[in-house]
Write a protein that holds these residues in place. Structure first.
Motif, PDB file in Angstrom:
ATOM      1  N   PRO A 155       0.839  -1.208   0.000  1.00 40.99           N
ATOM      2  CA  PRO A 155       0.000   0.000   0.000  1.00 40.99           C
ATOM      3  C   PRO A 155       0.867   1.249   0.000  1.00 40.99           C
ATOM      4  O   PRO A 155       2.059   1.203   0.306  1.00 40.99           O
ATOM      5  N   THR A 156       0.270   2.378  -0.354  1.00 35.98           N
ATOM      6  CA  THR A 156       1.009   3.635  -0.215  1.00 35.98           C
ATOM      7  C   THR A 156       1.276   3.897   1.265  1.00 35.98           C
ATOM      8  O   THR A 156       2.411   4.016   1.697  1.00 35.98           O
ATOM      9  N   VAL A 157       0.225   3.984   2.049  1.00 39.40           N
ATOM     10  CA  VAL A 157       0.310   4.022   3.509  1.00 39.40           C
ATOM     11  C   VAL A 157      -0.891   3.222   3.997  1.00 39.40           C
ATOM     12  O   VAL A 157      -2.028   3.547   3.681  1.00 39.40           O
ATOM     13  N   GLY A 158      -0.637   2.145   4.739  1.00 40.06           N
ATOM     14  CA  GLY A 158      -1.693   1.190   5.064  1.00 40.06           C
ATOM     15  C   GLY A 158      -2.461   1.516   6.332  1.00 40.06           C
ATOM     16  O   GLY A 158      -2.209   2.515   7.025  1.00 40.06           O
ATOM     17  N   THR A 159      -3.389   0.617   6.642  1.00 41.35           N
ATOM     18  CA  THR A 159      -4.241   0.786   7.832  1.00 41.35           C
ATOM     19  C   THR A 159      -3.415   0.940   9.095  1.00 41.35           C
ATOM     20  O   THR A 159      -3.651   1.835   9.917  1.00 41.35           O
ATOM     21  N   TYR A 160      -2.439   0.067   9.280  1.00 40.14           N
ATOM     22  CA  TYR A 160      -1.598   0.130  10.481  1.00 40.14           C
ATOM     23  C   TYR A 160      -0.775   1.419  10.503  1.00 40.14           C
ATOM     24  O   TYR A 160      -0.564   2.021  11.568  1.00 40.14           O
ATOM     25  N   ASP A 161      -0.297   1.868   9.342  1.00 41.03           N
ATOM     26  CA  ASP A 161       0.525   3.071   9.284  1.00 41.03           C
ATOM     27  C   ASP A 161      -0.261   4.303   9.712  1.00 41.03           C
ATOM     28  O   ASP A 161       0.248   5.170  10.436  1.00 41.03           O
ATOM     29  N   LYS A 162      -1.518   4.393   9.287  1.00 39.66           N
ATOM     30  CA  LYS A 162      -2.366   5.515   9.698  1.00 39.66           C
ATOM     31  C   LYS A 162      -2.611   5.477  11.210  1.00 39.66           C
ATOM     32  O   LYS A 162      -2.635   6.519  11.884  1.00 39.66           O
ATOM     33  N   TYR A 163      -2.789   4.282  11.705  1.00 36.52           N
ATOM     34  CA  TYR A 163      -2.972   4.074  13.141  1.00 36.52           C
ATOM     35  C   TYR A 163      -1.719   4.513  13.905  1.00 36.52           C
ATOM     36  O   TYR A 163      -1.801   5.152  14.969  1.00 36.52           O
ATOM     37  N   MET A 164      -0.539   4.206  13.350  1.00 36.33           N
ATOM     38  CA  MET A 164       0.719   4.617  13.981  1.00 36.33           C
ATOM     39  C   MET A 164       0.853   6.132  14.033  1.00 36.33           C
ATOM     40  O   MET A 164       1.301   6.704  15.039  1.00 36.33           O
ATOM     41  N   ILE A 165       0.484   6.796  12.948  1.00 38.82           N
ATOM     42  CA  ILE A 165       0.531   8.258  12.933  1.00 38.82           C
ATOM     43  C   ILE A 165      -0.385   8.820  14.011  1.00 38.82           C
ATOM     44  O   ILE A 165      -0.028   9.760  14.747  1.00 38.82           O
ATOM     45  N   ASP A 166      -1.575   8.242  14.130  1.00 40.43           N
ATOM     46  CA  ASP A 166      -2.540   8.702  15.134  1.00 40.43           C
ATOM     47  C   ASP A 166      -1.957   8.565  16.530  1.00 40.43           C
ATOM     48  O   ASP A 166      -1.964   9.504  17.337  1.00 40.43           O
ATOM     49  N   TRP A 167      -1.417   7.392  16.845  1.00 35.64           N
ATOM     50  CA  TRP A 167      -0.894   7.159  18.196  1.00 35.64           C
ATOM     51  C   TRP A 167       0.326   8.038  18.484  1.00 35.64           C
ATOM     52  O   TRP A 167       0.464   8.608  19.574  1.00 35.64           O
ATOM     53  N   THR A 168       1.216   8.164  17.514  1.00 37.99           N
ATOM     54  CA  THR A 168       2.495   8.836  17.754  1.00 37.99           C
ATOM     55  C   THR A 168       2.374  10.352  17.729  1.00 37.99           C
ATOM     56  O   THR A 168       3.043  11.055  18.505  1.00 37.99           O
ATOM     57  N   TYR A 169       1.508  10.889  16.870  1.00 35.62           N
ATOM     58  CA  TYR A 169       1.507  12.332  16.638  1.00 35.62           C
ATOM     59  C   TYR A 169       0.205  13.035  17.029  1.00 35.62           C
ATOM     60  O   TYR A 169       0.072  14.240  16.816  1.00 35.62           O
ATOM     61  N   ARG A 170      -0.746  12.317  17.587  1.00 37.09           N
ATOM     62  CA  ARG A 170      -1.951  12.994  18.055  1.00 37.09           C
ATOM     63  C   ARG A 170      -1.572  14.044  19.104  1.00 37.09           C
ATOM     64  O   ARG A 170      -0.798  13.764  20.029  1.00 37.09           O
ATOM     65  N   TYR A 171      -2.128  15.237  18.955  1.00 38.92           N
ATOM     66  CA  TYR A 171      -1.799  16.345  19.860  1.00 38.92           C
ATOM     67  C   TYR A 171      -2.919  16.510  20.885  1.00 38.92           C
ATOM     68  O   TYR A 171      -4.099  16.429  20.553  1.00 38.92           O
ATOM     69  N   PHE A 172      -2.525  16.729  22.136  1.00 40.35           N
ATOM     70  CA  PHE A 172      -3.486  16.895  23.225  1.00 40.35           C
ATOM     71  C   PHE A 172      -3.407  18.341  23.734  1.00 40.35           C
ATOM     72  O   PHE A 172      -2.569  18.663  24.586  1.00 40.35           O
ATOM     73  N   PRO A 173      -4.248  19.217  23.219  1.00 38.69           N
ATOM     74  CA  PRO A 173      -4.118  20.643  23.568  1.00 38.69           C
ATOM     75  C   PRO A 173      -4.419  20.966  25.021  1.00 38.69           C
ATOM     76  O   PRO A 173      -3.986  22.004  25.525  1.00 38.69           O
ATOM     77  N   ASP A 174      -5.146  20.091  25.717  1.00 43.99           N
ATOM     78  CA  ASP A 174      -5.547  20.410  27.089  1.00 43.99           C
ATOM     79  C   ASP A 174      -4.812  19.586  28.143  1.00 43.99           C
ATOM     80  O   ASP A 174      -5.161  19.637  29.318  1.00 43.99           O
ATOM     81  N   SER A 175      -3.806  18.829  27.737  1.00 46.70           N
ATOM     82  CA  SER A 175      -3.149  17.935  28.703  1.00 46.70           C
ATOM     83  C   SER A 175      -2.168  18.657  29.605  1.00 46.70           C
ATOM     84  O   SER A 175      -1.812  18.165  30.678  1.00 46.70           O
ATOM     85  N   LYS A 176      -1.691  19.843  29.171  1.00 48.78           N
ATOM     86  CA  LYS A 176      -0.746  20.645  29.957  1.00 48.78           C
ATOM     87  C   LYS A 176       0.510  19.849  30.315  1.00 48.78           C
ATOM     88  O   LYS A 176       1.047  19.964  31.419  1.00 48.78           O
ATOM     89  N   GLY A 177       0.943  18.999  29.375  1.00 45.71           N
ATOM     90  CA  GLY A 177       2.172  18.251  29.593  1.00 45.71           C
ATOM     91  C   GLY A 177       2.049  17.075  30.526  1.00 45.71           C
ATOM     92  O   GLY A 177       3.065  16.517  30.957  1.00 45.71           O
TER      93      GLY A 177
END
Length: 905
Positions: A511-533
């Motif tokens: 695949p160009t970018v597969g199901t698991y790869d999209k899932y990896m991007i979500d887990w690794t780079y999801r931003y939490f604006p209200d977590s305050k670190g």
């Protein structure tokens, strides 16, 4: 006369005494003025130490607000603002040039950048390695806890530089740092420690070291150095095939200011395949210090937080920018760009627009330097190596990726050419050419670069991804059009080798970018604006994401198994589908078809070399298919999971599949020789006496008989699985079936299989007879012992020049975090040891199984002597009645070998 003269002198003296005060003062002023004038002419004004250094003749200075460099007469002075002292920095070195590219990769770093800071200690500046090992997980932990941690994890003083000067207002200090950059340092190694199987001794030539250039920027400086060495290679068993070989290289040192505020770390999870930084952390729940691991990732922050929270896609404050080498051929360059930008669609799903950017190497920007840690680059390596890799380097405080590179060797085109042909020529006429069409080459290059960019984003191989799909799905045009060959481009699932000549409309590519790869991007780079670190709060949300997909095989992460011990047949390189027997059967069928058509597809004399390469490649591919089934016999599926999911941590391959795999191997041991095209071999001068299919047959026969010992663990874990005793009985029956049937003619394959069987059994029984521990025969070593074929290792032959020998050496890196697009197997290695547990992780550091003390549960030793006795009895029975004299001698030789073991020594 005399008295008169004396009176005159007294009168003169009296007159002088009585003279007006102004006249007296005037006389002495005159004398003083003359002396002062004389002093000004003979004594020049004194220069300060600072002025003497920065004002030296032929000085070259690179000034910046961060650091300033002064170079003169091969001396290097570093001018450090006092405000910079104490700031945290990274110091790294990149190979910029080399006289022989076989001995080093331009653009690579043979040592990790070191986390450091400058500190003033009395009259010296000390360069300290910062100890960022301790980390307080909770943002609510206080100053007292932090101080207690730091007392046990102090910084390490490494280099001391006496202060040579201060500037006039005492805002900068100057030190001589020449030795740091002109002499070899343990922490900034330029030459690799090994090349292939040879260790490297690099003797530096100090008189040929030269500081070439210095540059200074707002947040970093560069020092370019030329060095020369004499290299000696040493073999493990002794001997030096290369002595005092001259090498000159250029290196770029970077001193880079780290961000004042580290990125919020992300606790890794073994159910996700991401590279990690290991640290000690204080767990507020248990009030204990434990090992924690931070995921490697770039720092992506939305430019518009409010829009991001509304679910809109926004650009990051600082996008991930890659610069593409202008040395790439134009068609390659476009493929590099498109392959990189493939990942943007996955980032956009989590709210980041244009997260990755790609630019050409600028030609009009003097600040740009591809060897500087400041820039992420895709580099062209003009050398005959069929490979690519994607290493990265991080901020040790947080796991933030500071610098990443993709290195692409020129002969990766040959690799793509051969891969694509060997795996798809049965269904795709377009690949039946010496050179792939530009469209297909570009397509393959996009796949290669997207895979390597995945590594630079922090992602490890997911060798278990392809096991999510069935053989039937891979032969479906509608399925492959959507899913390709695997859910992850981070797998080694190349092209669709199960596709048969009659199949229509199949997608043959990953695949160009597969199901698991999209899932990896979500887990690794999801931003939490209200977590305050708050690391733990973010981790709780990310665990929900993993739990949500825990039962879906497309989201499963399968750790790449490194080394000789491989347990999980669903997580290996170069395989497709969840059924290794079915996939390998179809793959071998295709290889036979391709081998039989090589002469037809490449009939011209000028195509002979290419035809020969493909012929050898077919044999290598066939061995992979055999190996995929071989691992399935004692196979144990390993799962990265937790108790709440209800999924097992391991599961033994079902008995019927184990047995079917064992019988399939025995079938191939006797039939795989049919792949050989002897008529074609007669046209190839390079296979005379060294047919790759002779080796293939030998390896297949060795694999078919040597799983007795390997089954002890799977049978211990699941007593309903394939028992070692059952396997031993079936192997014996199959190997000696023609003998028991009284056949007078055995094929060469049958004769060799019997001879290998005796070697294998006697390897154990001979050790038992000598009262020492029986050997644990590993896959590579065991096969070499049985077949006589050792692993290829370049040796220097008589008359070979230094350059000819060096050209045979593989380029091999020592970095633990790199990926190598290796044709035979993955070369990914992990710095973490086995057996340690991480906070909020499951299993060991990357999820590796802990060291298994199988000797405590192994009861297969009792099988070998009975097998030997049974075989001896059979041979004694058939030898007198065997009429074929050659066959009878074969049996007698086998019997002699077995009897020799039992005789007292």
């Amino acid at each position: 006369m005399i008295r008169h003269k004396q009176l005159s002198l007294l009168a003169l003296a009296a007159a002088l005494v009585a003279a007006p005060l102004s006249a007296h003062a005037g006389i002495f002023d005159f004398l003083k003025r003359k002396k002062k004038a004389k002093t000004e002419q003979t004594t020049p004004p004194q220069k300060s130490a600072y002025e003497r250094i920065v004002g030296a003749e032929k000085i070259e200075s690179a000034r910046g607000s961060f650091l300033t460099l002064h170079k003169t007469n091969n001396q290097l002075y570093l001018e450090i603002p006092t405000k910079t002292i104490g700031e945290e920095i990274l110091i790294g070195v990149t190979l910029s040039s080399i006289s022989n590219p076989q001995l080093g990769m331009v653009g690579f770093k043979n040592s990790n950048p070191v986390h450091m800071r400058f500190a003033q200690r009395d009259s010296a500046i000390v360069l300290e390695a910062v100890n960022s090992e301790p980390h307080l997980i909770s943002p609510h932990q206080g100053k007292a806890e932090r101080e207690r941690l730091q007392q046990s994890y102090t910084d390490l003083a490494l280099y001391k530089f006496p202060i040579r000067a201060w500037n006039k207002d005492k805002t900068t200090v100057v030190v001589d740092v020449t030795s740091l950059f002109t002499t070899d340092q343990k922490y900034f190694r330029l030459m690799a420690r090994s090349v292939g199987r040879y260790s490297v001794n690099a003797r530096p030539l100090g008189e040929l070291t030269h500081i070439r250039e210095v540059k200074s920027f707002d947040d970093n400086v560069s020092i370019k150095v030329d060095r020369s060495y004499r290299l000696t290679l040493s073999a493990q068993g002794g001997g030096s095939p290369l002595k005092d070989y001259p090498v000159t290289l250029g290196a770029t040192f970077t001193i880079l200011r780290l961000p004042k505020e580290p990125m919020t770390p992300r606790l890794s999870d073994t159910r996700i395949g991401v590279f990690q930084t290991s640290k000690s952390g204080y767990n507020p729940e248990t009030r204990q210090y434990e090992t924690i691991r931070f995921a490697h990732r770039f720092r992506l922050v939305p430019s518009d937080i409010a829009a991001y929270k509304r679910g809109e896609a926004v650009r990051p404050v600082k996008p991930i920018v890659f610069y593409v080498d202008n040395a790439f051929p134009p068609i390659w360059k476009e493929a590099m760009k498109e392959g990189t930008l493939r990942w943007n669609a996955a980032f956009e799903r989590i709210g980041f627009k244009d997260a990755l950017e790609v630019r050409d190497f600028p030609t009009d920007d003097p600040s740009f330097d591809p060897d500087n840690l400041k820039y992420n680059c895709i580099r062209y390596i003009p050398i005959a190596t069929e490979n690519a890799m994607g290493p990265s380097w991080t901020d040790p405080r947080s796991g933030e990726i500071i610098n990443a590179s993709v290195l692409v060797w020129s002969d990766v085109s040959k690799l793509n050419n051969n891969w694509r042909f060997i795996q798809t020529a049965q269904v795709d006429p377009a690949v039946r050419a010496v050179k792939l069409p530009d469209s297909l080459m570009a397509k393959s290059l996009k796949y290669v670069i997207a895979h390597e960019i995945g590594h630079t984003l922090g992602f490890m191989h997911n060798m278990g991804a392809s096991a999510a799909y069935s053989v039937d799905s891979l032969r479906s045009a509608t399925f492959t059009a959507v899913h390709g060959t695997t859910p992850s481009i981070m797998d080694y699932a190349r092209f669709n080798y199960v596709a048969q000549p009659g199949d229509k409309g199949l997608t043959l590519d990953p695949p160009t970018v597969g199901t698991y790869d999209k899932y990896m991007i979500d887990w690794t780079y999801r931003y939490f604006p209200d977590s305050k670190g708050d690391i733990l709060a973010e981790q709780a949300e990310l665990r929900k994401l993993i739990d949500q997909h825990a039962h879906d095989p497309e989201y499963r992460y399968g750790l790449q198994q490194v080394g000789e011990e491989r347990y999980d047949p669903s997580s290996i390189e170069e395989d497709l589908s969840n059924d290794p027997v079915a996939a390998s059967t179809l793959g071998l069928k295709n290889l036979k078809y391709i081998a039989s058509h090589l002469a037809q597809w490449f009939p011209q004399p000028e195509q002979a070399e290419h035809r020969s390469q493909l012929y050898r490649g077919i044999a290598d591919q066939a061995l992979r298919y055999v190996n995929n089934v071989f691992i399935n016999v004692p196979g144990i599926y390993l799962y990265q999971t937790d108790e709440a999911s209800g999924l097992p941590r391991y599961k033994v391959v079902p008995r019927d599949k184990q047995r079917a795999s064992a019988l399939w191997l025995l079938d191939q041991a006797l039939s795989i020789d049919s792949l050989r095209n002897e008529a074609l071999e007669q046209t190839m001068t390079d296979v005379v006496g060294d047919s790759p299919f002779v080796r293939l047959g030998a390896m297949a026969r060795a694999m078919a008989i040597r799983n007795i010992n390997s089954l002890n663990l799977s049978y211990y874990l699941d007593s309903t699985s394939y028992a070692p005793q059952d396997y031993a009985d079936e192997v014996f029956a199959r190997v000696f079936a023609p003998t028991q049937a009284g056949r007078e003619q055995l094929t060469p394959a049958e004769l060799q299989l019997q001879e290998y069987y005796v070697r294998y059994i006697s390897a154990y029984t001979s050790e038992l007879a000598s009262k020492s521990a029986p050997p644990r025969v590993s896959v590579p070593a065991g096969l070499a012992a049985l077949t006589g074929y050792e692993a290829a290792s370049p040796e220097r032959k008589e008359g070979m020049t230094d350059e000819e020998f060096i050209a045979l050496l593989p380029q091999q890196s020592e970095r633990s975090h790199q990926c190598s697009f290796d044709r035979q197997h993955g070369t990914e290695e992990h710095a973490e040891g086995l057996g340690s547990r991480g906070f909020l992780n499951f299993g060991a550091s990357y999820g590796e199984p802990a060291d298994l003390f199988t000797a405590a549960i192994n009861n297969t030793d009792v099988l070998y002597l009975p097998l030997q006795y049974r075989l001896e009895a059979l041979l004694r029975k058939v030898i007198p009645t065997t009429k074929n004299s050659e066959l009878r001698l074969h049996y007698e030789l086998l019997l002699r070998k077995l009897e020799a073991i039992s005789k007292p020594k």
